[in-house]
Scaffold this motif. Structure first.
Motif, mmCIF file in Angstrom:
data_model
loop_
_atom_site.group_PDB
_atom_site.id
_atom_site.type_symbol
_atom_site.label_atom_id
_atom_site.label_comp_id
_atom_site.label_asym_id
_atom_site.label_seq_id
_atom_site.Cartn_x
_atom_site.Cartn_y
_atom_site.Cartn_z
ATOM 1 N N GLY A 193 16.454 4.231 17.381
ATOM 2 C CA GLY A 193 17.223 4.786 18.483
ATOM 3 C C GLY A 193 16.778 6.196 18.803
ATOM 4 O O GLY A 193 15.627 6.582 18.557
ATOM 5 N N TYR B 243 26.355 2.627 17.720
ATOM 6 C CA TYR B 243 25.758 1.391 18.256
ATOM 7 C C TYR B 243 26.371 1.105 19.620
ATOM 8 O O TYR B 243 27.592 1.127 19.793
ATOM 9 N N ASP C 165 19.595 1.173 23.862
ATOM 10 C CA ASP C 165 18.893 1.394 22.585
ATOM 11 C C ASP C 165 18.516 2.851 22.354
ATOM 12 O O ASP C 165 17.636 3.164 21.566
ATOM 13 N N LEU D 130 21.797 3.906 18.963
ATOM 14 C CA LEU D 130 20.908 2.741 18.882
ATOM 15 C C LEU D 130 21.614 1.475 19.358
ATOM 16 O O LEU D 130 22.826 1.471 19.566
ATOM 17 N N SER D 131 20.849 0.416 19.553
ATOM 18 C CA SER D 131 21.356 -0.809 20.154
ATOM 19 C C SER D 131 22.031 -1.718 19.132
ATOM 20 O O SER D 131 21.554 -1.878 18.010
ATOM 21 N N LYS E 89 15.584 -1.861 16.666
ATOM 22 C CA LYS E 89 14.523 -0.897 16.986
ATOM 23 C C LYS E 89 15.088 0.511 16.818
ATOM 24 O O LYS E 89 16.306 0.709 16.894
ATOM 25 N N GLU F 24 19.462 -5.121 19.354
ATOM 26 C CA GLU F 24 18.030 -5.128 19.028
ATOM 27 C C GLU F 24 17.768 -4.274 17.802
ATOM 28 O O GLU F 24 18.401 -3.232 17.620
#
Length: 406
Positions: A237, A172, A176, A229-230, A235, A233
């Motif tokens: 990745g 993380y 993103d 991935l973020s 969503k 957010e």
């Protein structure tokens, strides 16, 4: 049920609110029935402050004491996150690198992971407890704390994922996914759903800040599936996986840049066998990484040798070379920290001609002079003046058709 290692970078744990946000994300995975271990970095800006204190006291400080200081950043974060998890009903316990233990060599400041025994972590995960592990740190054979170099928490996470045989390692961060280039420079950059290990390794090694180079190297070796991935957010990745899993392989996958380079030129070095070893062995022994190397055609029994080192390694490189000057017998040394390395990377480059020519033409049309060139099977890098970084990246991103439509 899956076994997942979740890694959170400095911006993801920058303050108490963000640490609470991380705790909630971890709880979501635990509530879904997954076994989870977490690896965290120091809070954003903390490591920079610790490094500054060391360098302000002594630019050429003892690397062992440097590690003692900078490893404290992650120790703060693991304690805080464990408290945040306990507060919302998740059984959690903090772990420093030596408690796992994460065993490394003794190259302080940029240690290499040699062995991780995942037995204790697996035992705790099976009982439903979440180990919160300090990234970036380990323990050397002399029982002193070591650190793994900038971005080393990524390496910690992948190494732990391999040690506990995790199904996936989720990294993380404040972006993103993996993009065709830095979206801050090129707004038309596209997010890649999947990247091959080899491409990610090259992108990371030439300046893409998404993942640390050695973490990708280890993921490729151990076949650890990594997702970027973020933290902010919800969503999908980008997955970093085997080349076989990627359906469409473009000619060039991405454009990367690094402003962390410095150029060193040794003028009028004796042109004789063994001279390269006399230059680069002392640098290697001082743990100075050398990247691009060019040796000019010899004349009058001498030659010029140009190479790049990390900008932070430049003072040490100069000191090492000056000490070795009586042996190397160079006439003068010229250093230039005002340079940037621009690279294109893509598996598709293996089977296509003219890829480098497109690069040189695009830079030429923008009036950008190339100082040094280096190539590999799936990468071409050039060194240019620092002031041309953004112009070069934009020109190449367009030249290879990477701009998003619209």
């Amino acid at each position: 049920m899956a076994r997942i290692v979740m890694k959170f970078g400095g911006t993801s744990v920058a303050d108490l609110d963000r640490i609470r946000n991380v705790a909630n994300r971890v709880k979501r995975e635990v509530d879904a029935g997954n076994e989870v271990a977490v690896v965290v970095s120091a809070m954003s800006g903390a490591t920079n402050q610790l490094v500054k204190w060391c360098t302000d006291l002594s630019p050429l400080h003892d690397a062992r004491e440097y590690d003692t200081v900078v490893a404290t950043g992650e120790q703060v974060t693991i304690g805080l996150l464990a408290i945040a998890l306990q507060t919302i009903g998740v059984d959690a316990r903090s772990w420093q690198g030596w408690q796992v233990p994460i065993k490394t060599d003794n190259a302080h400041g940029k240690a290499r992971v040699e062995e991780i025994d995942g037995t204790l972590l697996i035992e705790r995960m099976k009982t439903g407890q979440v180990p919160v592990v300090a990234g970036f740190q380990g323990i050397g054979s002399d029982n002193r704390v070591t650190t793994l170099g900038r971005g080393g928490s990524d390496l910690s996470a992948v190494a732990i994922a391999a040690a506990v045989k995790a199904d996936r390692c989720d990294i993380y961060t404040d972006v993103d996914g993996v993009y065709t280039t830095d979206p801050r420079i090129v707004p038309k950059a596209r997010k890649l759903p999947a990247v091959a290990y080899e491409e990610m390794l090259e992108l990371a090694s030439v300046g893409a800040k998404v993942l640390q180079t050695r973490s990708v190297e280890l993921a490729m070796k151990q076949r650890v599936r990594v997702q970027v991935l973020s933290s902010f957010e919800d969503k999908p990745g980008s997955m970093v996986v085997d080349e076989d899993e990627i359906v469409e392989q473009p000619l060039v996958t991405g454009v990367a840049y690094s402003r962390d380079e410095a150029k060193v030129t040794l003028r009028r070095v004796p042109d004789k066998p063994g001279i390269a070893a006399q230059v680069f062995v002392p640098l290697s022994e001082a743990n100075v990484n050398v990247d691009m190397i060019v040796q000019n055609l010899g004349a009058d029994g001498t030659t010029d040798m140009t190479f790049t080192v990390g900008k932070t390694d430049l003072p040490r490189a100069k000191e090492v070379l000056e000490k070795a000057r009586p042996v190397i017998q160079f006439e003068s040394m010229i250093t230039d920290p005002e340079v940037a390395k621009i690279s294109i990377v893509g598996i598709g480059m293996r089977s296509h001609a003219g890829v480098a020519a497109t690069m040189f033409k695009a830079l030429s049309e923008k009036g950008i002079n190339i100082q040094v060139i280096s190539t590999s099977e799936i990468k071409t890098s050039v060194l240019v003046g620092l002031e041309y970084t953004e112009l070069a990246v934009r020109a190449l991103h367009t030249a290879y058709g990477l701009d998003a439509e619209g």
